[in-house]
Design a protein around this motif. Structure first.
Motif, short mmCIF file in Angstrom:
data_model
loop_
_atom_site.label_atom_id
_atom_site.label_comp_id
_atom_site.label_asym_id
_atom_site.label_seq_id
_atom_site.Cartn_x
_atom_site.Cartn_y
_atom_site.Cartn_z
N GLN A 27 -5.63 52.31 38.37
CA GLN A 27 -4.44 53.15 38.48
C GLN A 27 -4.51 54.05 39.71
OE1 GLN A 27 -1.47 54.00 35.31
NE2 GLN A 27 -1.77 52.39 36.64
N LYS A 28 -3.40 54.05 40.49
CA LYS A 28 -3.40 54.77 41.76
C LYS A 28 -2.62 56.09 41.72
CE LYS A 28 -3.83 50.53 44.41
NZ LYS A 28 -3.14 49.48 45.15
N GLY A 29 -1.75 56.25 40.76
CA GLY A 29 -0.89 57.43 40.72
C GLY A 29 0.46 57.02 40.18
N LYS A 30 1.41 57.96 40.19
CA LYS A 30 2.72 57.69 39.56
C LYS A 30 3.82 57.61 40.61
CE LYS A 30 5.96 59.38 36.11
NZ LYS A 30 6.34 60.45 35.20
N VAL A 31 4.65 56.57 40.48
CA VAL A 31 5.81 56.40 41.36
C VAL A 31 7.08 56.55 40.52
CG1 VAL A 31 6.98 54.91 43.02
CG2 VAL A 31 4.51 54.74 42.74
N VAL A 32 8.01 57.36 41.02
CA VAL A 32 9.33 57.49 40.41
C VAL A 32 10.31 56.68 41.25
CG1 VAL A 32 11.14 59.07 39.65
CG2 VAL A 32 8.75 59.83 39.64
N ILE A 33 10.96 55.69 40.61
CA ILE A 33 11.91 54.83 41.31
C ILE A 33 13.32 55.20 40.86
CG2 ILE A 33 12.68 52.44 41.65
CD1 ILE A 33 9.76 51.60 40.97
N ILE A 34 14.16 55.52 41.83
CA ILE A 34 15.55 55.88 41.51
C ILE A 34 16.42 54.65 41.72
CG2 ILE A 34 17.47 57.41 42.07
CD1 ILE A 34 15.33 59.31 43.33
N GLY A 35 17.00 54.14 40.61
CA GLY A 35 17.88 52.98 40.69
C GLY A 35 17.31 51.78 39.96
N GLY A 36 18.10 51.23 39.03
CA GLY A 36 17.63 50.10 38.23
C GLY A 36 18.27 48.78 38.61
N GLY A 37 18.69 48.64 39.87
CA GLY A 37 19.18 47.36 40.38
C GLY A 37 18.01 46.49 40.82
N ILE A 38 18.30 45.43 41.54
CA ILE A 38 17.26 44.49 41.94
C ILE A 38 16.19 45.16 42.80
CG2 ILE A 38 18.63 43.65 43.92
CD1 ILE A 38 16.17 41.51 41.84
N MET A 39 16.57 46.09 43.68
CA MET A 39 15.58 46.75 44.55
C MET A 39 14.62 47.61 43.72
SD MET A 39 16.18 45.52 47.38
CE MET A 39 17.53 44.46 47.87
N GLY A 40 15.17 48.38 42.79
CA GLY A 40 14.33 49.24 41.96
C GLY A 40 13.42 48.44 41.06
N LEU A 41 13.97 47.38 40.44
CA LEU A 41 13.17 46.58 39.50
C LEU A 41 12.10 45.77 40.22
CD1 LEU A 41 16.04 45.32 37.14
CD2 LEU A 41 14.42 47.19 36.72
N ALA A 42 12.43 45.20 41.39
CA ALA A 42 11.43 44.45 42.15
C ALA A 42 10.33 45.38 42.65
CB ALA A 42 12.10 43.71 43.31
N SER A 43 10.71 46.58 43.05
CA SER A 43 9.70 47.56 43.49
C SER A 43 8.77 47.90 42.33
CB SER A 43 10.39 48.84 44.01
OG SER A 43 11.15 48.57 45.16
N ALA A 44 9.35 48.11 41.15
CA ALA A 44 8.53 48.42 39.97
C ALA A 44 7.57 47.27 39.66
CB ALA A 44 9.43 48.70 38.77
N TYR A 45 8.04 46.04 39.76
CA TYR A 45 7.22 44.85 39.48
C TYR A 45 5.98 44.82 40.38
CZ TYR A 45 5.90 39.88 39.47
OH TYR A 45 5.20 38.69 39.41
N TYR A 46 6.20 44.98 41.68
CA TYR A 46 5.06 44.87 42.60
C TYR A 46 4.17 46.12 42.59
CZ TYR A 46 6.99 40.52 44.33
OH TYR A 46 7.44 39.22 44.41
N LEU A 47 4.77 47.28 42.33
CA LEU A 47 3.95 48.50 42.21
C LEU A 47 3.04 48.43 40.99
CD1 LEU A 47 6.68 51.08 43.23
CD2 LEU A 47 4.46 50.86 44.38
N LEU A 48 3.57 47.93 39.87
CA LEU A 48 2.73 47.75 38.67
C LEU A 48 1.59 46.78 38.95
CD1 LEU A 48 5.50 47.55 35.92
CD2 LEU A 48 3.65 49.24 35.97
#
Length: 419
Positions: free
Chosen positions: A4-25
């Motif tokens: 675990q590296k730390g916490k990221v807050v992603i604003i927006g649940g469209g494709i950009m936000g969800l894809a970012s969450a996928y790769y960050l996880l």
């Protein structure tokens, strides 16, 4: 998965936000996604589902201004700028005019090509990931044209694409018809971008949401952002309608709401909504095999999930929730002009989807760290290329978070180029 590296807050649940969450996880970050709605109405759901290395020419290109002026006076036209005294629209329009040059197109092309090709590869990888099955098909896309003039322009672009190393065929009427044996095509030829692909976005988005929730990510719906707690050039917390959310890093996507979000953080990121419509029909009697773009009509045709989706129009105007039936009628009327045996009825309002594509004035996305806030990454303004560039954007966001080199050069996408 890394430590675990730390916490990221992603604003927006469209494709950009969800894809970012996928790769960050996948990279070992803890992730919270914030969305102001319930995530059922973002632009990623109703689009044409096309993965388009063919789209290496930004929207801001020579000819778009003269076409835009001509089309402005036709309510059924494919590109429409609604006249308005809205300051943001006027400012956006002036920037668009400044960017619509041949040198801008030539400079942007290799960057966009690499971005799309990287994303296509990531989609192929994602399709192998357990839990993902979103109808990915690599049949390419047909650019269908009816007139010599459109054909000349399209073939010229196709030759440019070949020079960029893209897999492209120039087809005559008979060759196109051979690719579509079940449909009667009324065209004089096509450019076949074999490098392109397509998928079913309505399957992809829920699968990304499931993956995020299953792998420890948090998704907070109905949490509109109201401000930021900024200290010493860093975002300490994102203020929302449901409380403050703290994080080590913030990723700002937000689609067409990006300018308002940016303003809350003291940044200027111009985006105008490009409203588009789509509807679905059965794909049975005259089965369409390949996705296509109807060049003169600017309509997208995508077979997906046993149906076919017709979509189109780019209506640049402030956000509104009206369905303009003239614009939908323009799509419906154009279909039999290309597929002569397809008699599509005007859909009922309840069966019409519409969404707002986040369009930057130069037709290029915003991607990278803010120069003003050192822990803020911006990823937005992808216009009609959102689904196509989703995985590449998400992967690059994770690389930026890790402070590692990005897989493709993103220098052209500086999020503060208008500050």
């Amino acid at each position: 998965m890394d430590k675990q590296k730390g916490k990221v807050v992603i604003i927006g649940g469209g494709i950009m936000g969800l894809a970012s969450a996928y790769y960050l996880l996948k990279s070992g970050w803890k992730v919270t996604v914030l969305d102001k709605g319930d995530m059922t109405n973002n632009c990623s759901y109703g689009n044409a589902g096309m993965i388009v290395p063919s789209h290496f020419i930004p929207l801001a290109a020579p000819g778009m201004i003269s076409k835009g002026i001509k089309w402005m006076f036709n309510s059924r036209s494919p590109f429409y700028v609604k006249p308005s005294l809205d300051f943001s629209l006027i400012s956006w329009g002036l920037k668009f005019m400044k960017s619509a040059t041949a040198s801008h197109v030539e400079h942007s092309a290799p960057y966009l090509r690499d971005y799309h090709l990287f994303s296509r590869q990531l989609y192929q990888d994602l399709a192998q990931d357990p839990g993902f099955d979103f109808g990915l098909e690599t049949k390419g896309i047909l650019m269908l044209y009816k007139t010599e003039k459109a054909g000349e322009e399209e073939i010229h672009v196709g030759r440019d694409a070949q020079k960029l190393g893209l897999d492209v065929d120039i087809l005559d009427k008979e060759q196109v018809q051979a690719l579509e044996p079940h449909a009667n095509l009324d065209v004089i030829g096509a450019v076949h971008y074999r490098c392109d692909a397509h998928l079913y976005p309505n399957a992809l988005i829920p699968q990304l949401i499931r993956y995020i929730q299953k792998n420890g990510g948090e998704i907070k719906t109905n949490s509109g952002v109201t401000g930021f707690d900024i200290q010493n050039g860093e975002v300490k917390a994102v203020k929302t309608s449901t409380g403050d959310v703290q994080g080590d890093l913030v990723v700002m996507t937000g689609g067409t709401w990006l300018p308002e979000l940016a303003k809350l953080a003291g940044l200027t990121i111009p985006v105008m909504p490009g409203k588009g419509y789509s509807f679905m029909e059965p794909n049975d009697t005259h089965k369409i095999i390949h996705p296509s773009l109807l060049i003169e009509a600017r309509v997208a045709v995508t077979p997906m999930n046993g149906q076919v989706r017709f979509g189109g129009t780019m209506e640049i105007a402030p956000v509104n929730d009206k369905v303009n039936m003239n614009r939908v009628e323009g799509i419906v009327n154009s279909i039999p002009e290309y597929y002569s045996d397809l008699k599509t009825a005007l859909p009922k309002v309840k069966d019409i989807w519409y969404g707002f594509r986040p369009c930057s004035p130069d037709g290029l996305p915003y991607l990278g760290y803010s120069q003003k806030l050192k822990n803020l990454i911006v990823a937005g303004g992808h216009g009609m290329m959102g689904v196509s560039l989703g995985p590449a954007t998400g992967k690059i966001v994770a690389e930026l978070a890790d402070r590692s080199n990005t897989s493709v050069d993103i220098s052209i996408y500086d999020p503060q180029r208008y500050n």
